[in-house]
Scaffold this motif. Structure first.
Motif, PDB file in Angstrom:
ATOM      1  N   PHE A 624       1.330  -1.567  -0.145  1.00 50.71           N
ATOM      2  CA  PHE A 624       0.059   0.213  -0.167  1.00 50.71           C
ATOM      3  C   PHE A 624       0.705   1.114  -0.039  1.00 50.71           C
ATOM      4  CE2 PHE A 624      -3.134   2.952   2.480  1.00 50.71           C
ATOM      5  CZ  PHE A 624      -3.649   2.745   1.642  1.00 50.71           C
ATOM      6  N   LEU A 625       0.521   2.373  -1.498  1.00 46.05           N
ATOM      7  CA  LEU A 625       1.794   2.603  -1.005  1.00 46.05           C
ATOM      8  C   LEU A 625       1.527   4.700  -1.424  1.00 46.05           C
ATOM      9  CD1 LEU A 625       4.154   1.679  -4.187  1.00 46.05           C
ATOM     10  CD2 LEU A 625       4.276   2.125  -1.736  1.00 46.05           C
ATOM     11  N   LEU A 626       1.719   5.422  -0.572  1.00 48.33           N
ATOM     12  CA  LEU A 626       1.306   7.078  -0.751  1.00 48.33           C
ATOM     13  C   LEU A 626       1.533   7.973  -0.193  1.00 48.33           C
ATOM     14  CD1 LEU A 626      -0.379   6.523   2.640  1.00 48.33           C
ATOM     15  CD2 LEU A 626      -1.673   6.786   1.091  1.00 48.33           C
ATOM     16  N   THR A 627       2.097   8.945  -2.182  1.00 45.21           N
ATOM     17  CA  THR A 627       2.433   9.491  -2.374  1.00 45.21           C
ATOM     18  C   THR A 627       2.182  10.718  -2.759  1.00 45.21           C
ATOM     19  OG1 THR A 627       2.608   8.880  -4.873  1.00 45.21           O
ATOM     20  CG2 THR A 627       4.547   7.714  -3.524  1.00 45.21           C
ATOM     21  N   GLY A 628       2.938  12.114  -2.649  1.00 47.07           N
ATOM     22  CA  GLY A 628       2.193  13.389  -2.631  1.00 47.07           C
ATOM     23  C   GLY A 628       2.792  14.110  -1.001  1.00 47.07           C
ATOM     24  N   GLN A 629       3.761  13.959  -1.021  1.00 45.97           N
ATOM     25  CA  GLN A 629       4.387  14.663   0.917  1.00 45.97           C
ATOM     26  C   GLN A 629       2.650  14.906   1.628  1.00 45.97           C
ATOM     27  OE1 GLN A 629       6.327  17.975  -0.464  1.00 45.97           O
ATOM     28  NE2 GLN A 629       6.574  18.340   2.056  1.00 45.97           N
ATOM     29  N   LEU A 630       1.832  13.651   1.522  1.00 46.37           N
ATOM     30  CA  LEU A 630       1.097  13.592   2.918  1.00 46.37           C
ATOM     31  C   LEU A 630       1.453  13.900   4.096  1.00 46.37           C
ATOM     32  CD1 LEU A 630      -1.111  11.236   0.995  1.00 46.37           C
ATOM     33  CD2 LEU A 630      -0.579  13.489   0.060  1.00 46.37           C
ATOM     34  N   GLY A 631      -0.269  14.440   5.298  1.00 46.60           N
ATOM     35  CA  GLY A 631       0.766  14.684   6.729  1.00 46.60           C
ATOM     36  C   GLY A 631       0.546  13.319   7.029  1.00 46.60           C
ATOM     37  N   ASP A 632       0.533  13.088   8.496  1.00 45.65           N
ATOM     38  CA  ASP A 632       0.186  12.502   9.003  1.00 45.65           C
ATOM     39  C   ASP A 632      -1.804  11.756   9.120  1.00 45.65           C
ATOM     40  OD1 ASP A 632       2.692  11.365   9.777  1.00 45.65           O
ATOM     41  OD2 ASP A 632       2.860  12.404  11.807  1.00 45.65           O
ATOM     42  N   VAL A 633      -1.665  12.538   8.805  1.00 42.20           N
ATOM     43  CA  VAL A 633      -3.782  12.696   9.479  1.00 42.20           C
ATOM     44  C   VAL A 633      -4.182  11.994   8.184  1.00 42.20           C
ATOM     45  CG1 VAL A 633      -5.870  13.585   9.405  1.00 42.20           C
ATOM     46  CG2 VAL A 633      -3.205  14.475  10.974  1.00 42.20           C
ATOM     47  N   MET A 634      -3.667  12.783   6.653  1.00 45.30           N
ATOM     48  CA  MET A 634      -4.621  11.505   4.876  1.00 45.30           C
ATOM     49  C   MET A 634      -4.126  10.455   5.138  1.00 45.30           C
ATOM     50  SD  MET A 634      -3.449  14.934   2.726  1.00 45.30           S
ATOM     51  CE  MET A 634      -4.719  14.062   1.668  1.00 45.30           C
TER      52      MET A 634
END
Length: 775
Positions: A624-634
Motif C-alpha cells: 500500500f503506497l502513498l505519495t504526494g508529500q502527505l501528512g500523518d492525518v491523511m
C-alpha cells in the motif's frame, strides 16, 4: 653590654613615650607622680619614665607598664592650676625596669638596670654609607609627602653623617604614636633600631600615598559637585533675573494641570506628593528627571475623561457599509453593542476577536468601527512581543522604565473609553522575561480590568470602558484561557464576487488617488477586473489584488506622461500589457468520468482549492503506497479507507484474494506542496473503490469529509472556501457530511447558487452518488 642596677623615683606616663636625648615637657596630676617628682628634686633630679600599656589604668603595677623606659633629668617644674605640675625633662638613656619596690611609700620606686658600654655596632665604611643613604632617602621622601617635619629641621637632620646620631635624630623628630615610639625605645641595639625605623618610615610613606590617592579622588568628586552646584545656582539666578525660571514655572504648570485634572482623590494626592518631591530634588537632576517623567505620565492619563459615543444607529450602519463590503456578522455585532449602550447608557464593552486569513480587512474593520462609534482609535501591535513588561510596564526602580503599551495607548487616546485594537494577538510569545499572553488575561477580563495594575503607574487604571478588538490569523495559537475571554467572530475568505465589489468600490479609487490619477484618466473594465482576481491572485483576502491594481495604475501613469494620452482603458484583451502573463490557472472539472480519479476539496491559508486524487491498482504482493508529500492525518485516513473497503469487499464483488495479489498506489499531484488535514478520507476511499472495481467516478462530482473504519462520514471545517473552489472549478455536485448541513444554511446564496449540494452520512451514500451506475 654591662648592666648596673639603680633605684629611682618613677612616673608612669599615659599615652606618651620619651626617647633618649629628647627634651620635652608634660603635665602630671596623680599624687604618686607628684610625690615622685618632689623626691627626685630633693636628690639628683633624676627620674625614671616608663609608659603604661593602657592609658586608662589609674594605679599601674609591674604588669601594666612596658619593660623599657628612659632615665631623665628634671630641668624645670611649674605649678599649674588644679594641682597640676608641668615638668620639663631631658631624657638621657634607656633603662630596663626590673621591679617596683614594695615599700609603702607615696610614690613609685623603680629598680632599673642601666645599659652601659657602647650601644652601636661597628659598621664598615661601605655599610655605614649604604645605611646613611637609605635612611636619608626614606626620610626625605617622608618629609616631602607628609609635610609634618619643617624644612629647616629636615635639612639639619639630613646633614648628620653618623649612623647612630642620625637614627636617634630621626626617631626623636618623627611624629609617631606612643606605641611605635615604644618599639623604637625597646630596640636597644642600633641595627635593630635602624631596621624598625626603616619599616616604620616605609609604612608611613605607603599609608600617605594611599591617603593622597583617596583624597585626590574625593577632592575631584567634591570639586565637580561644587562646580555643578555653583553653575546650577548661577543659571538659576540668571533665569530668575530674566524671568525664565523654568523649574519654578514647570512646577507651577504641573500644579495648574493637577487642578484641571478629572481624577479621583487618591490619584490627585499621589500626583501632589510627586510634585512636592520634585520641588525638593533640585540638587539631584537625575532623580528630578525620573520624577518629572512619572508626573507627566500621571497627568497625561485620562482618569475620568471620556468621549461621547455616537448613538445614531442609522449613521453607524451607513459608515460601516460605506467602508466595507460584506462582513455582515461583524456589522451586526457592533450595531447590537451600540443599541445596548444607547438603552443602558453604560453597557459592558465586549471584547471581540476577529479571526481570519491575512488580507481580509480585520485591522481596517476596527478603524471603521471606531469611526462609526465616534471613538478614539488606538492600535497596539502584539506581533513578536515577548516581554511581559510591554503590557504591564516596567517598575520605576529600573533605569529607562516606562508604562506598558496599554497605559501608553490610553495616554495617546486622551480618553478612558477609546477603541483599542490588539493586532496579531495570536503571535505573542513568552520567554524568561514573562508570558505576554498571561499578562493580557487581566486586560481582557471584564471582571478584573476596572482596576488594571500597571507596574510603572502604580495606581489602578480603569479599562472597563475600553472597547477591545483583537485580530488573529489562527485562533489555535491563542492560549485557551485568553481565548475564553474573547468573543470570536470568524472572517472567512472573500468570494470572487465580494473581491470584485471590494476592488471596484474601494481598491481602485484608493490606488488611483495614491498614484496621482484622476477618475477619468484610468478605466478598468469589469471583465478585466475579474480576470485580475482569477488569473493573477490566489488568496483569501485582497492584499495581492490591491498590489496588482497598484501595478496597473503605475503603468498607466507612465503611459499618460510618455505617450500624452488622456485616458487609459484596461480590458481583458490588453491586461497582459500591464500585468504580464497569467500566474494562476484553476484546474477545471474532468471532461468525462474516469476510473480511480476523484476531485477532493481542501482548505488553505489563502482560500479553498481542489485536489485531484489518483489511485492505481497493479499486480503485486499487497503493498500500500502513498505519495504526494502527505501528512500523518491523511495517511491515517487512507489506512482507514482501505480497511473499510476490505471489510465490505463482498458487497462490491471484490475477490477475497485481491488485496494479497495487488498493490494499491495513492498519489496526490503537486508533490512539492505539503498536504494534511482530516477532510480527504472519503475522497481517497472513493478513488480506491473506483480503481479496484473498475467503475468510473463522475467527472462533475467533488467531495469532502473524513472516514471512519465503519464507513461513517465525519464533519469538516472551511466549508465556505471549499465550496468556492468547487464552483470555480466548474463542479456541479458537491458531497458534504450531513453534520455540516447547519454550516451550509448559514452561507449566502451567492456561494451555493449553481451547486448541487448532497449531504452524506456513510460511504455507501458517497459511492452511490459518486460512481457511474453500471448499465
Amino acid at each position: 653590654m654591662e648592666e648596673v642596677t639603680k633605684v629611682l623615683p618613677a612616673i608612669a606616663l599615659r599615652g606618651t613615650t620619651i626617647l633618649p636625648d629628647m627634651i620635652v615637657h608634660f603635665d602630671i596630676s596623680r599624687p604618686k607622680s607628684v610625690r615622685a617628682v618632689e623626691e627626685a628634686m630633693l636628690g639628683n633630679q633624676k627620674i625614671f619614665l616608663i609608659t603604661q600599656k593602657d592609658p586608662d589604668t589609674e594605679v599601674p603595677g609591674l604588669l601594666d607598664v612596658y619593660k623599657i623606659g628612659t632615665i631623665a633629668v628634671i630641668k624645670q617644674v611649674v605649678k599649674m592650676p588644679k594641682d597640676v605640675l608641668r615638668i620639663l625633662v631631658e631624657a638621657e638613656r634607656r633603662a630596663e625596669l626590673l621591679n617596683f619596690e614594695e615599700e609603702e611609700s607615696e610614690y613609685l620606686r623603680a629598680e632599673v638596670a642601666l645599659f652601659t658600654g657602647s650601644d652601636e655596632m661597628q659598621f664598615s665604611d661601605i655599610e655605614q654609607e649604604a645605611i646613611l643613604r637609605n635612611l636619608k632617602e626614606l626620610f626625605a621622601v617622608y618629609c616631602e609627602q607628609t609635610q609634618k617635619v619643617s624644612k629647616e629641621l629636615a635639612g639639619q637632620i639630613l646633614g648628620t653623617e653618623e649612623v647612630g646620631k642620625l637614627v636617634d635624630q630621626i626617631c626623636m623628630n618623627l611624629p609617631l604614636d606612643y606605641v611605635n615610639r615604644q618599639k623604637l625605645l625597646e630596640a636597644v641595639e642600633l641595627s635593630e633600631r635602624y631596621d624598625t625605623l626603616c619599616v616604620m618610615i616605609a609604612n608611613e610613606i605607603q599609608i600617605q600615598e594611599i591617603r593622597s590617592e583617596i583624597q585626590g579622588k574625593i577632592k575631584e568628586r567634591i570639586d565637580k559637585n561644587q562646580r555643578d552646584y555653583i553653575l546650577r545656582e548661577q543659571l538659576k539666578v540668571i533665569r530668575e533675573e530674566l524671568g525664565e525660571d523654568n523649574s519654578r514655572t514647570e512646577i507651577e504648570n504641573y500644579k495648574k494641570q493637577l487642578e484641571k485634572l478629572k481624577a479621583s482623590k487618591e490619584v490627585k494626592e499621589r500626583i501632589s506628593e510627586e510634585i512636592h518631591r520634585l520641588e525638593n530634588s533640585a540638587s539631584n537632576p537625575s532623580e528630578a528627571g525620573v520624577i518629572r517623567g512619572y508626573i507627566e505620565t500621571l497627568l497625561g492619563l485620562p482618569w475620568d475623561k471620556a468621549s461621547r459615543d455616537n448613538q445614531d444607529l442609522a449613521r453607524a450602519r451607513e459608515i460601516l457599509e460605506e467602508d466595507h463590503y460584506g462582513l455582515s456578522k461583524v456589522k451586526e455585532r457592533i450595531l447590537e453593542f451600540l443599541a445596548v449602550r444607547t438603552l443602558t447608557k453604560k453597557g459592558e464593552s465586549p471584547i471581540l476577536c476577529l479571526a481570519g486569513p491575512p488580507g481580509t480587512g480585520k485591522t481596517s474593520i476596527a478603524r471603521s468601527v471606531a469611526r462609526a462609534l465616534n471613538k478614539k482609535y488606538v492600535r497596539i501591535c502584539l506581533g513578536g512581543v515577548r516581554d511581559e513588561a510591554e503590557i504591564r510596564g516596567h517598575r520605576r526602580t529600573y533605569i529607562g522604565a516606562m508604562p506598558g503599551r496599554i497605559a501608553a495607548g490610553l495616554h495617546q487616546a486622551k480618553v478612558k473609553n477609546p477603541l483599542m485594537l490588539l493586532d496579531e494577538i495570536d503571535k505573542v510569545s513568552a520567554d524568561y522575561k514573562g508570558d505576554t499572553s498571561s499578562a493580557l488575561l487581566e486586560v481582557l477580563d471584564s471582571e478584573q480590568n476596572n482596576k488594571f495594575a500597571d507596574h510603572y503607574v502604580e495606581l489602578p487604571i480603569d479599562l472597563s470602558e475600553v472597547l477591545f478588538i483583537a485580530t488573529a490569523n489562527d485562533i489555535q495559537n491563542i492560549p485557551r484561557p485568553l481565548l475564553d475571554r474573547m468573543e470570536v467572530i470568524e472572517i472567512s475568505s472573500y468570494t470572487e464576487n465580494e473581491k470584485f465589489h471590494i476592488a471596484k468600490e474601494h481598491l481602485v479609487p484608493k490606488q488611483k488617488k495614491a498614484n496621482g490619477l484622476k477618475e477619468a484618466q484610468l478605466v478598468i473594465e469589469d471583465e478585466a477586473l475579474m480576470e485580475v482576481i482569477s488569473g493573477y491572485t490566489r488568496e483569501a483576502g485582497v492584499r495581492s489584488l490591491e498590489r496588482q491594481i497598484g501595478r496597473i495604475c503605475r503603468k498607466s501613469a507612465r503611459k499618460i506622461l510618455e505617450e500624452q494620452v488622456k485616458e487609459v482603458v484596461v480590458t481583458k484583451e490588453n491586461l497582459e500589457e500591464f500585468l504580464g502573463k497569467e500566474r494562476y490557472e484553476f484546474q477545471p472539472a474532468n471532461e468525462k468520468p474516469e476510473i480511480g480519479i476523484v476531485r477532493g476539496l481542501a482548505w488553505t491559508a489563502v482560500g479553498g482549492d481542489t485536489l485531484q486524487i489518483e489511485v492505481n491498482v497493479m499486480p503485486g504482493k499487497g503493498e500500500f503506497l502513498l505519495t504526494g508529500q502527505l501528512g500523518d492525518v491523511m495517511k491515517e485516513s487512507a489506512q482507514a479507507g482501505i480497511s473499510f473497503i476490505r471489510s465490505v469487499a463482498e458487497q462490491y464483488e471484490i475477490p477475497k484474494e485481491f488485496f494479497e495479489k495487488h498493490d494499491i498506489h495513492i498519489h496526490i499531484p503537486e508533490g512539492a506542496v505539503p498536504k494534511d488535514g482530516p477532510s480527504a478520507g472519503i475522497t481517497m476511499a472513493t478513488a480506491m473503490v473506483s480503481a479496484i472495481t473498475k467503475v468510473p467516478v463522475k467527472a462533475d462530482v467533488a467531495m469532502t469529509g473524513e472516514i471512519t473504519l465503519r464507513g461513517r462520514v465525519l464533519p469538516i471545517g472551511g466549508l465556505k472556501e471549499k465550496l468556492l473552489a468547487a464552483k470555480k472549478a466548474g463542479i456541479h455536485m458537491v458531497l458534504v457530511p450531513e453534520k455540516n448541513e447547519p454550516d451550509v444554511r448559514e452561507l449566502d446564496a451567492e456561494i451555493t447558487d449553481g451547486l448541487q449540494i448532497e449531504f452524506v452520512g456513510s460511504m455507501e451514500q458517497v459511492l452511490k452518488l459518486a460512481l457511474v451506475e453500471k448499465k
